[in-house]
Design an enzyme around this catalytic site. Structure first.
Site: not given
Ligand code: SAM
Length: 472
Positions: A235, A116-117
């Site tokens: 994480c 979410p950013g």
């Molecule tokens: N960086 C974000 C933050 O600090 O708020 C959290 C990111 S979360 C750990 C990982 C993100 O990767 C999710 O929002 C998810 O939707 C996205 N994601 C899922 N599958 C993916 C894919 N195949 N390629 C790229 N991103 C993907």
């Protein structure tokens, strides 16, 4: 499930084997409360003002200069300063990732898995509005939330995209100075914070996540310039998704090596003994353990691409950012509106380099280094400054929240400070009494801009976006 802590049995059994005598203290961390954190927005206000205004006690997070712990009872999400983008609620360990990335003003940076950013807005704070920040999120619903958070925090130089990784790689060959891959993972490090994550866990999911991480890193490599920095984080605790993913990436990409980040003393080393073919330097990657630090579980690795690496697309990409539909007439009209209707000084424009473009009926300021937007699924091409409505302009909410009192002047006819009660009235979407003023006014609380209102001589009509209105 392990009865008293509610963790999946297979997870417990694996962690017991990996951690040996340390396991008991790891398991005990699930009986203690999670850590709550928030991060000051470096784009707004001073640290001194922030600490004076925050209505509950804060304690500094040692690995993030803008990070603080707060007590769960504080409910920081229900405060005017939160709506004004003075801070972002973020788990403390997650703040370490941007510290390792070490973004600098003026660079081109990609946050590849951004919603979410949390990290996007932290990176933006470090960039101080200078350079290009591209935040991509593959999931359309999550990309909208990312875009809203970028707006709330008053980030001007961020382009929010909603693309598949391989599509991004085709559009931005060897383009970025730094890339963050905060990868989708099995989320084991969040089991204390988020009980739902425990139910979604399975060994099969760990394997699937590792495969997906390899694919994402492959595309990230295509977008990083020679000499650039790639930071990978998760994480989760599973070695397959951490040391395993990084070692496999390094085996097939000889242009990379693992770099120290300078935070090694605060955290634990990556474990070469937990995987089959560890890459050289894997002990310089870092593990953040909930039983050893005041935060949840994370893993971070910092890699550098060799500067003498010659990819087939380098250095052509440096010439790419021409032809974004720059419209000089529109630029002049916009600048006149900012000066005449809002009395925004030259300081704001010089502090926000970029091109004025039309994107549908909206007028945006896009970062100078952005490539032509055609063919990219873009939610936010930069800072939305105006909307064109029946041959007239209206200033956009994103512009209001990016304007400081130095841009508009503190006590001018174009800026009005509200007390807490008035600010809460404004955030609910109600109008405010105000005699004698006319036209657009930025409403602020303690110097933090909340949004626009339009004064009629008697009252201020509320222009806080309908979707954001709330009772605090
Ligand atoms: N960086 C974000 C933050 O600090 O708020 C959290 C990111 S979360 C750990 C990982 C993100 O990767 C999710 O929002 C998810 O939707 C996205 N994601 C899922 N599958 C993916 C894919 N195949 N390629 C790229 N991103 C993907």
């Amino acid at each position: 499930m392990s009865a008293w802590i509610g963790l999946p049995e297979a997870f417990v059994s694996r962690m017991r084997t990996l951690l040996g005598s340390e396991y008991e203290s790891f398991e005990a961390s699930y009986k203690t409360e999670r850590q709550y954190g928030l991060r000051r927005n470096l784009l707004k206000g001073t640290q001194e003002d922030f600490l004076r205004l925050m209505p509950f006690p804060l304690e500094h997070v040692s690995w993030a200069r803008e990070g603080y712990y707060y007590d769960a009872a504080a409910q920081p999400g229900r405060h005017v300063l939160h709506e004004a983008g003075a801070y972002y609620i973020q788990e403390p360990s997650a703040m370490a990732v941007t510290e390792v990335l070490d973004p600098k003003p003026g660079e081109r940076i990609l946050d590849f898995c951004a919603a979410p950013g949390g990290k996007t807005t932290q990176i933006a704070g470090r960039m101080q509005g200078q350079g290009l920040l591209v935040a991509n999120e593959v999931n359309a619903e999550r990309a909208k939330i990312l875009s809203q958070n970028v707006e709330r925090m008053g980030v001007a130089n961020c382009v929010v995209c909603n693309e598949r990784p391989e599509r991004m790689a085709a559009l931005f060959p060897a383009y970025f100075d730094r890339i963050l891959v905060d990868a989708p993972c099995s989320g084991e490090g969040m089991f204390r914070k988020d009980e739902a994550a425990r139910g979604e866990w399975s060994p099969e999911n760990v394997r699937m996540c590792a495969e997906r991480q390899a694919l994402i890193l492959k595309e990230a490599d295509r977008m990083l310039r020679p000499g650039g920095i790639l930071v990978y984080s998760t994480c989760t605790f599973s070695p397959e998704e951490n040391e395993g993913t990084i070692s496999a990436f390094l085996r097939s990409n000889e242009a990379y090596c693992i770099e120290k980040s300078g935070l090694e003393e605060l955290f634990s080393p990556g474990r070469e003994d937990w995987i089959r073919e560890p890459a050289p330097g894997i002990e310089h990657t870092m593990r953040l353990w909930p039983h050893l630090i005041r935060g949840e579980g994370h893993y971070v690795a910092r890699l550098r691409k060799a500067s003498d690496f010659v990819g087939k697309e380098w250095p052509l990409s440096r010439k790419m950012c021409k032809g974004n539909g720059i419209d000089k007439k529109l630029c002049k009209l916009t600048e006149e509106f900012l000066k005449e209707e809002l009395e925004v000084g030259d300081r704001w424009r010089s502090g926000h380099p970029g091109h004025v473009i039309r994107f549908g009926e909206q007028i945006y300021l896009i970062p100078e280094d952005m490539i032509p937007l055609a063919g990219v699924k873009v939610l936010r091409p930069g800072l939305q400054i105006l909307a064109e409505k029946k041959n007239r302009f209206e200033p956009s909410h994103a512009l209001a929240v990016s304007l400081s009192d130095e841009d508009t002047g503190k006590d001018t006819g174009k800026r009005k400070s509200l007390d807490k009660q008035e600010a809460e009235t404004y955030l609910r979407g109600e109008s405010l009494p105000c005699k004698g003023r006319k036209g657009w006014i930025v409403l602020d609380y303690e110097g933090y801009s909340l949004g626009f209102g339009k004064a009629s001589g008697e009252q201020i009509k509320n222009h806080y976006p309908k979707g954001l209105r709330k009772s605090l």
